[in-house]
Design a protein around this motif. Structure first.
Motif, PDB file in Angstrom:
ATOM      1  N   TRP A  99      -8.851   0.053  -2.762  1.00 47.74           N
ATOM      2  CA  TRP A  99      -8.130  -1.149  -3.160  1.00 47.74           C
ATOM      3  C   TRP A  99      -9.025  -2.374  -3.290  1.00 47.74           C
ATOM      4  O   TRP A  99      -8.554  -3.489  -3.331  1.00 47.74           O
ATOM      5  CB  TRP A  99      -6.973  -1.451  -2.197  1.00 47.74           C
ATOM      6  N   PHE A 127       0.802  -1.214   0.000  1.00 45.29           N
ATOM      7  CA  PHE A 127       0.000   0.000   0.000  1.00 45.29           C
ATOM      8  C   PHE A 127       0.843   1.275   0.000  1.00 45.29           C
ATOM      9  O   PHE A 127       0.313   2.364  -0.196  1.00 45.29           O
ATOM     10  CB  PHE A 127      -0.910   0.047   1.238  1.00 45.29           C
ATOM     11  N   THR A 155      -7.887   0.783   3.529  1.00 45.78           N
ATOM     12  CA  THR A 155      -7.228   0.083   2.433  1.00 45.78           C
ATOM     13  C   THR A 155      -7.619  -1.386   2.487  1.00 45.78           C
ATOM     14  O   THR A 155      -7.476  -2.043   3.503  1.00 45.78           O
ATOM     15  CB  THR A 155      -5.694   0.210   2.533  1.00 45.78           C
TER      16      THR A 155
END
Length: 332
Positions: free
Chosen positions: A150, A79, A127
């Motif tokens: 994501w 990430f 995320t």
């Protein structure tokens, strides 16, 4: 000795030759003030060293311009590049970012959600896929905008900005088949995202006539050493693979290094593909074929959502697909 007194809003207004209300309007929304006036106010702010009271502004406008970004971890995280791009884009738009770590197993998730909400954040950006049903319910009950990135869950908490991990698996399978590979081996981190990609790969690969690939699962977070161990473990496979599909670029890097140490040529004798398109993917030799996610695109869509919410505009779609692309390099 008396401490120096902080400059006041009315002093900035007096120096700029405008009202205090105009200064306040400029600080909260620069676009609402004429360009010439904005320049005078900014010059007065710089000359006086004035720092606005963001808490007071948040109370007046009901917006804190504080965004909480919650990530599992940042050590060797896929990430990192996306989060860095998001923070840059959000900061350029005038927001402050609170970065919090929830742990690879989300053990700190509740604590970090509470910390973010207690600071009256405008939004919480997550995320990946949040699977905890209670946490999802709690977030739906909060006034803050919640943006899942994501991923594109079937039932977003609020807004999801991401891509289909299953579609990524499909695309990788199609890419490798078009390059003539026939015996894939999967190295899959134990996360919902990676497992979904693996399922998509197997689904497309077998549908098009390929035999079920061999697979090894590894703990999260993924790291360099897992790739080295995964390569050594391939010696026990009944049929040697001609390509290894790795759940991250970190794993791919470790596997390539171990292969080279063993005298195996990549990609001539063994091809490797990663995921995440980290900076190391282009720096390695051979360079690593990977899947790219546009972090700046995610950040721009998040900003559009936040601006629309602040303006009271009609809601955007609950799921915003930013897509992905396979970056073909030397390793496959």
């Amino acid at each position: 000795m008396a401490l120096p007194r902080a400059p006041r809003l009315d002093e900035v207004a007096r120096l700029a030759g405008v009202s205090a209300a105009t200064v306040s309007r400029y600080l909260n929304n620069p676009g609402m003030v004429a360009a010439a006036t904005a320049r005078r106010i900014q010059q007065a702010v710089e000359e006086t060293g004035y720092l606005p009271n963001l808490n007071a502004g948040a109370l007046a406008s009901s917006r804190s311009r504080l965004i909480a970004v919650l990530v599992p971890e940042i050590a060797q995280s896929i990430f990192n590049d996306t989060v860095e791009a998001m923070i840059e884009e959000l900061a350029a738009d005038g927001s402050s970012v609170m970065l919090a770590l929830t742990g690879a197993d989300n053990r700190l998730l509740d604590q970090q959600i509470n910390a973010a909400l207690s600071r009256r954040v405008d939004a919480i950006i997550l995320t990946g896929i949040l699977t905890d049903a209670d946490a999802r319910r709690r977030l739906r009950e909060q006034p803050a905008t919640v943006i899942e990135t994501w991923a594109l869950p079937d039932d977003p908490i609020d807004v999801a900005i991401g891509f289909s991990h299953r579609a990524v698996g499909h695309e990788i399978a199609q890419f490798l088949r078009s390059r003539g590979y026939r015996q894939p081996h999967l190295v899959v981190p134990r996360s919902p995202r990676a497992q979904e990609r693996a399922s998509g790969f197997i689904e497309r690969w077998t549908t098009e006539g390929g035999s079920a690939p061999s697979q090894i699962d590894v703990p999260v977070p993924s790291h360099f050493g897992q790739g080295r161990l995964a390569f050594r473990g391939m010696a026990d496979l009944a049929t040697p693979p001609d390509v290894v599909v790795c759940g991250s670029d970190w794993i791919a890097q470790g596997l390539i290094v171990e292969a080279q140490c063993a005298g195996v040529r990549v990609p001539d004798q063994l091809a490797v593909i990663g995921f995440g398109n980290l900076r190391l993917a282009g720096d390695m030799r051979p360079t690593i074929t990977s899947v790219d996610i546009d972090g700046r695109h995610i950040a721009r869509e998040a900003i559009r959502v936040l601006k629309a919410r602040a303006a009271g505009d009609p809601p955007r779609p609950a799921a915003i697909d930013v897509h992905f692309r396979v970056i073909a390099r030397e390793s496959a």
